[in-house]
Design a protein around this motif. Structure first.
Motif, PDB file in Angstrom:
ATOM      1  N   VAL A 173     -75.036 -23.083   3.286  1.00  0.00           N
ATOM      2  CA  VAL A 173     -75.542 -24.209   2.475  1.00  0.00           C
ATOM      3  C   VAL A 173     -75.134 -25.376   3.503  1.00  0.00           C
ATOM      4  O   VAL A 173     -73.875 -25.583   3.413  1.00  0.00           O
ATOM      5  CB  VAL A 173     -75.253 -24.198   1.234  1.00  0.00           C
ATOM      6  N   GLY A 174     -76.216 -25.955   4.021  1.00  0.00           N
ATOM      7  CA  GLY A 174     -75.733 -27.381   4.727  1.00  0.00           C
ATOM      8  C   GLY A 174     -75.962 -28.615   3.964  1.00  0.00           C
ATOM      9  O   GLY A 174     -77.077 -28.921   3.448  1.00  0.00           O
ATOM     10  N   LEU A 175     -74.956 -29.268   3.777  1.00  0.00           N
ATOM     11  CA  LEU A 175     -75.113 -30.721   3.235  1.00  0.00           C
ATOM     12  C   LEU A 175     -75.031 -31.743   4.287  1.00  0.00           C
ATOM     13  O   LEU A 175     -74.098 -31.892   5.162  1.00  0.00           O
ATOM     14  CB  LEU A 175     -73.837 -30.774   2.259  1.00  0.00           C
ATOM     15  N   VAL A 176     -76.237 -32.578   4.206  1.00  0.00           N
ATOM     16  CA  VAL A 176     -76.180 -33.889   4.865  1.00  0.00           C
ATOM     17  C   VAL A 176     -75.647 -34.774   4.178  1.00  0.00           C
ATOM     18  O   VAL A 176     -76.470 -35.502   3.435  1.00  0.00           O
ATOM     19  CB  VAL A 176     -77.500 -34.120   5.430  1.00  0.00           C
ATOM     20  N   GLY A 177     -74.614 -35.198   4.303  1.00  0.00           N
ATOM     21  CA  GLY A 177     -73.802 -36.145   3.512  1.00  0.00           C
ATOM     22  C   GLY A 177     -72.750 -35.861   2.785  1.00  0.00           C
ATOM     23  O   GLY A 177     -73.146 -34.608   1.893  1.00  0.00           O
ATOM     24  N   ALA A 178     -71.446 -36.394   2.677  1.00  0.00           N
ATOM     25  CA  ALA A 178     -70.461 -35.792   1.796  1.00  0.00           C
ATOM     26  C   ALA A 178     -69.760 -36.826   1.070  1.00  0.00           C
ATOM     27  O   ALA A 178     -68.509 -36.909   1.003  1.00  0.00           O
ATOM     28  CB  ALA A 178     -69.455 -35.124   2.627  1.00  0.00           C
ATOM     29  N   GLY A 179     -70.445 -37.784   0.462  1.00  0.00           N
ATOM     30  CA  GLY A 179     -70.109 -38.759  -0.311  1.00  0.00           C
ATOM     31  C   GLY A 179     -69.667 -38.217  -1.785  1.00  0.00           C
ATOM     32  O   GLY A 179     -69.320 -37.126  -1.974  1.00  0.00           O
ATOM     33  N   ALA A 180     -69.974 -39.203  -2.709  1.00  0.00           N
ATOM     34  CA  ALA A 180     -69.309 -38.962  -4.048  1.00  0.00           C
ATOM     35  C   ALA A 180     -70.268 -37.593  -4.630  1.00  0.00           C
ATOM     36  O   ALA A 180     -69.698 -36.775  -5.292  1.00  0.00           O
ATOM     37  CB  ALA A 180     -69.614 -40.002  -4.979  1.00  0.00           C
ATOM     38  N   VAL A 181     -71.532 -37.676  -4.238  1.00  0.00           N
ATOM     39  CA  VAL A 181     -72.435 -36.596  -4.682  1.00  0.00           C
ATOM     40  C   VAL A 181     -72.295 -35.344  -3.893  1.00  0.00           C
ATOM     41  O   VAL A 181     -71.968 -34.302  -4.370  1.00  0.00           O
ATOM     42  CB  VAL A 181     -73.836 -37.023  -4.794  1.00  0.00           C
ATOM     43  N   GLY A 182     -72.176 -35.474  -2.465  1.00  0.00           N
ATOM     44  CA  GLY A 182     -72.172 -34.314  -1.812  1.00  0.00           C
ATOM     45  C   GLY A 182     -70.889 -33.603  -1.700  1.00  0.00           C
ATOM     46  O   GLY A 182     -70.824 -32.328  -1.684  1.00  0.00           O
ATOM     47  N   ALA A 183     -69.546 -34.438  -2.075  1.00  0.00           N
ATOM     48  CA  ALA A 183     -68.485 -33.680  -2.221  1.00  0.00           C
ATOM     49  C   ALA A 183     -68.574 -32.964  -3.443  1.00  0.00           C
ATOM     50  O   ALA A 183     -67.809 -31.705  -3.520  1.00  0.00           O
ATOM     51  CB  ALA A 183     -67.527 -34.603  -2.252  1.00  0.00           C
ATOM     52  N   ARG A 184     -69.130 -33.201  -4.422  1.00  0.00           N
ATOM     53  CA  ARG A 184     -69.281 -32.570  -5.736  1.00  0.00           C
ATOM     54  C   ARG A 184     -69.973 -31.288  -5.689  1.00  0.00           C
ATOM     55  O   ARG A 184     -69.697 -30.205  -6.096  1.00  0.00           O
ATOM     56  CB  ARG A 184     -69.774 -33.433  -6.921  1.00  0.00           C
ATOM     57  N   VAL A 185     -71.143 -31.455  -4.872  1.00  0.00           N
ATOM     58  CA  VAL A 185     -72.162 -30.204  -4.525  1.00  0.00           C
ATOM     59  C   VAL A 185     -71.240 -29.218  -3.934  1.00  0.00           C
ATOM     60  O   VAL A 185     -71.312 -27.917  -4.141  1.00  0.00           O
ATOM     61  CB  VAL A 185     -73.349 -30.729  -3.886  1.00  0.00           C
ATOM     62  N   ALA A 186     -70.508 -29.864  -2.805  1.00  0.00           N
ATOM     63  CA  ALA A 186     -69.771 -28.684  -2.057  1.00  0.00           C
ATOM     64  C   ALA A 186     -68.805 -27.986  -3.056  1.00  0.00           C
ATOM     65  O   ALA A 186     -68.614 -26.623  -2.596  1.00  0.00           O
ATOM     66  CB  ALA A 186     -68.989 -29.467  -0.809  1.00  0.00           C
ATOM     67  N   THR A 187     -68.009 -28.735  -3.822  1.00  0.00           N
ATOM     68  CA  THR A 187     -67.182 -28.161  -4.594  1.00  0.00           C
ATOM     69  C   THR A 187     -67.841 -26.785  -5.696  1.00  0.00           C
ATOM     70  O   THR A 187     -67.374 -25.707  -5.656  1.00  0.00           O
ATOM     71  CB  THR A 187     -66.277 -29.200  -5.461  1.00  0.00           C
ATOM     72  N   ALA A 188     -68.928 -27.314  -6.046  1.00  0.00           N
ATOM     73  CA  ALA A 188     -69.647 -26.343  -6.856  1.00  0.00           C
ATOM     74  C   ALA A 188     -70.042 -24.997  -6.017  1.00  0.00           C
ATOM     75  O   ALA A 188     -69.964 -23.962  -6.379  1.00  0.00           O
ATOM     76  CB  ALA A 188     -70.693 -26.782  -7.521  1.00  0.00           C
ATOM     77  N   LEU A 189     -70.619 -25.448  -5.010  1.00  0.00           N
ATOM     78  CA  LEU A 189     -71.190 -24.357  -3.855  1.00  0.00           C
ATOM     79  C   LEU A 189     -70.153 -23.499  -3.440  1.00  0.00           C
ATOM     80  O   LEU A 189     -70.302 -22.173  -3.603  1.00  0.00           O
ATOM     81  CB  LEU A 189     -72.012 -24.846  -3.000  1.00  0.00           C
ATOM     82  N   THR A 190     -68.860 -23.969  -3.272  1.00  0.00           N
ATOM     83  CA  THR A 190     -67.767 -23.126  -2.834  1.00  0.00           C
ATOM     84  C   THR A 190     -67.375 -22.114  -3.990  1.00  0.00           C
ATOM     85  O   THR A 190     -67.038 -20.906  -3.739  1.00  0.00           O
ATOM     86  CB  THR A 190     -66.751 -24.017  -2.416  1.00  0.00           C
ATOM     87  N   ALA A 191     -67.445 -22.802  -5.135  1.00  0.00           N
ATOM     88  CA  ALA A 191     -67.081 -21.882  -6.341  1.00  0.00           C
ATOM     89  C   ALA A 191     -67.912 -20.758  -6.546  1.00  0.00           C
ATOM     90  O   ALA A 191     -67.588 -19.660  -7.081  1.00  0.00           O
ATOM     91  CB  ALA A 191     -67.050 -22.857  -7.491  1.00  0.00           C
ATOM     92  N   LEU A 192     -69.212 -20.965  -6.343  1.00  0.00           N
ATOM     93  CA  LEU A 192     -70.339 -19.980  -6.466  1.00  0.00           C
ATOM     94  C   LEU A 192     -70.507 -18.906  -5.237  1.00  0.00           C
ATOM     95  O   LEU A 192     -71.351 -18.123  -5.291  1.00  0.00           O
ATOM     96  CB  LEU A 192     -71.727 -20.500  -6.555  1.00  0.00           C
ATOM     97  N   GLY A 193     -69.667 -19.217  -4.343  1.00  0.00           N
ATOM     98  CA  GLY A 193     -69.378 -18.025  -3.090  1.00  0.00           C
ATOM     99  C   GLY A 193     -70.145 -18.561  -1.771  1.00  0.00           C
ATOM    100  O   GLY A 193     -70.446 -17.492  -1.144  1.00  0.00           O
ATOM    101  N   ALA A 194     -70.821 -19.823  -1.785  1.00  0.00           N
ATOM    102  CA  ALA A 194     -71.605 -20.069  -0.681  1.00  0.00           C
ATOM    103  C   ALA A 194     -70.535 -20.332   0.607  1.00  0.00           C
ATOM    104  O   ALA A 194     -69.477 -20.724   0.477  1.00  0.00           O
ATOM    105  CB  ALA A 194     -72.463 -21.185  -1.032  1.00  0.00           C
ATOM    106  N   ARG A 195     -71.085 -20.369   1.699  1.00  0.00           N
ATOM    107  CA  ARG A 195     -70.574 -20.934   2.854  1.00  0.00           C
ATOM    108  C   ARG A 195     -71.001 -22.498   3.198  1.00  0.00           C
ATOM    109  O   ARG A 195     -72.256 -22.527   3.211  1.00  0.00           O
ATOM    110  CB  ARG A 195     -70.747 -19.961   4.234  1.00  0.00           C
ATOM    111  N   VAL A 196     -70.348 -23.320   3.026  1.00  0.00           N
ATOM    112  CA  VAL A 196     -71.061 -24.615   3.153  1.00  0.00           C
ATOM    113  C   VAL A 196     -70.301 -25.381   4.321  1.00  0.00           C
ATOM    114  O   VAL A 196     -69.161 -25.533   4.952  1.00  0.00           O
ATOM    115  CB  VAL A 196     -70.182 -25.434   1.969  1.00  0.00           C
ATOM    116  N   LEU A 197     -71.525 -25.992   5.111  1.00  0.00           N
ATOM    117  CA  LEU A 197     -71.412 -26.990   5.981  1.00  0.00           C
ATOM    118  C   LEU A 197     -71.650 -28.249   5.756  1.00  0.00           C
ATOM    119  O   LEU A 197     -72.318 -28.570   4.901  1.00  0.00           O
ATOM    120  CB  LEU A 197     -72.171 -26.422   7.244  1.00  0.00           C
ATOM    121  N   VAL A 198     -71.053 -29.259   6.357  1.00  0.00           N
ATOM    122  CA  VAL A 198     -71.167 -30.593   6.186  1.00  0.00           C
ATOM    123  C   VAL A 198     -71.515 -31.283   7.536  1.00  0.00           C
ATOM    124  O   VAL A 198     -70.586 -31.150   8.447  1.00  0.00           O
ATOM    125  CB  VAL A 198     -70.028 -31.347   5.375  1.00  0.00           C
ATOM    126  N   ALA A 199     -72.631 -32.078   7.476  1.00  0.00           N
ATOM    127  CA  ALA A 199     -72.837 -32.974   8.672  1.00  0.00           C
ATOM    128  C   ALA A 199     -72.539 -34.609   8.104  1.00  0.00           C
ATOM    129  O   ALA A 199     -73.595 -35.106   7.374  1.00  0.00           O
ATOM    130  CB  ALA A 199     -74.303 -32.784   9.152  1.00  0.00           C
TER     131      ALA A 199
END
Length: 346
Positions: A173-199
């Protein structure tokens, strides 16, 4: 004993007057404030431009009348315009309970010595959760099968390999933006077993969950089975994801946008859904709102759409009320404001 401060609570049908008053009393005590109320009609009546400001509710006339003798105003949507400021010389603090004070003329407020504050991050948790909800709904095509069951069908053919949905676990899962919302989404996706990339050129890798990689946008696009947008809309990010970027995604990818409509080319998105480049898309924001009847998305397949509701939770309204009430109490005590948007008297 000090005289109570005259305050106008100008809430609406989301950030309720009751919530604002309760938050004020919790912050400074009921004896600190003499409260006057004005209820604005949003969202039952859509917001729009008022005077020189945008996304406001109510009229200049009713606000001027309600602000007579008032030093502090707590609101979400009331229009703070030059006309209002000229007519309300007692006003000193205008606290806006939303993520950006677009309903306030900041320059005019500074000229009149009125401090404007706002509530950044009030809906970060709500938007992150809505993003995940839309992502899951799109990947499993939940709206489509829900409609099928309601229509009286029981389609076991959905178990055919080509018709089945996608999983987050194991997906990139690629996240474009990792501010307050993107960082929370990254945390949840990691817990669900996704590989997370951030630009995100401003991302702090140390603030992201372990295993999340910060990469350049071309690498993110080439690798992401799911693309989720969380960037601010700026001159640099406007139109960031267009036809070329959608074509760069792996075939059968999913696109999610709960950030800003201007980040994404929706005509190109519709074309990518029609030709099968995308498996699905899930959207809460659009290039034109409300979505016009002739918008190209209306004829596109495999969509999950919500009408700009990612920030619509009771917790957001309650949190926003607490944030502006806390600012009002800081002002009352002569302390620096945390979320000031302009100049003016402290």
């Amino acid at each position: 004993m000090e005289e109570p401060i005259q305050v106008l609570v100008a809430g609406d049908h989301f950030v309720l007057n009751r919530l604002l008053i309760e938050a004020l009393e919790a912050a400074g005590g009921s004896a600190a404030w003499r409260v006057r109320e004005l209820e604005l009609p949003w969202p039952h009546v859509p917001f729009g431009p008022v005077g020189e400001v945008v996304e406001a509710s109510g009229s200049e006339e009713e606000l001027i009348e309600a602000l007579a003798g008032v030093r502090v105003c707590l609101t979400q949507m009331a229009p703070l315009t030059r006309r209002v400021l000229r007519a309300c010389p007692d006003l000193e603090l205008f606290a806006v309970s939303r993520g950006g004070p677009v309903n306030a003329d900041l320059a005019a407020a500074a000229e009149h010595g009125v401090a404007v504050t706002y509530a950044p991050g009030r809906n970060a948790a709500s938007t992150a959760e809505h993003t995940l909800a839309l992502m899951l709904a799109a990947m499993r095509r939940i709206p489509q099968v829900h409609a099928s069951v309601l229509a009286g069908r029981w389609e076991s053919s959905q178990y055919a390999y080509e018709a089945t949905g996608l999983e987050i676990e194991g997906a990139t899962v690629g996240l474009v933006g990792a501010g307050a919302v993107g960082a929370r989404v990254a945390t949840a996706l990691t817990a669900l077993g996704a590989r997370v990339l951030v630009a995100d050129p401003y991302a702090d890798p140390a603030a992201l969950p372990a295993g999340v990689r910060v990469v350049e946008l071309p690498e993110l696009l080439a690798s992401s089975e799911v693309l989720s947008l969380h960037a601010r809309l700026t001159p640099e990010t406007a139109g960031l994801i267009g036809a070329a970027e959608l074509a760069a995604l792996p075939r059968g990818a999913v696109v999610v946008n709960c950030a800003r409509g201007g980040l994404l080319d929706y005509r190109a998105l519709a074309a990518a859904l029609h030709d099968g480049q995308l498996f699905a898309a899930a959207l809460d924001v659009y290039d034109v709102e409300p979505l016009p009847a002739d918008h190209p998305l209306r004829g596109a397949p495999h969509l999950v759409l919500t009408p700009h509701l990612a920030g619509a939770s009771r917790a957001v309204a309650e949190r926003a009320a607490r944030m502006v009430a806390a600012e009002a109490d800081r002002w009352r005590r002569g302390e620096p404001l945390l979320h000031r948007a302009n100049g003016g008297r402290p």
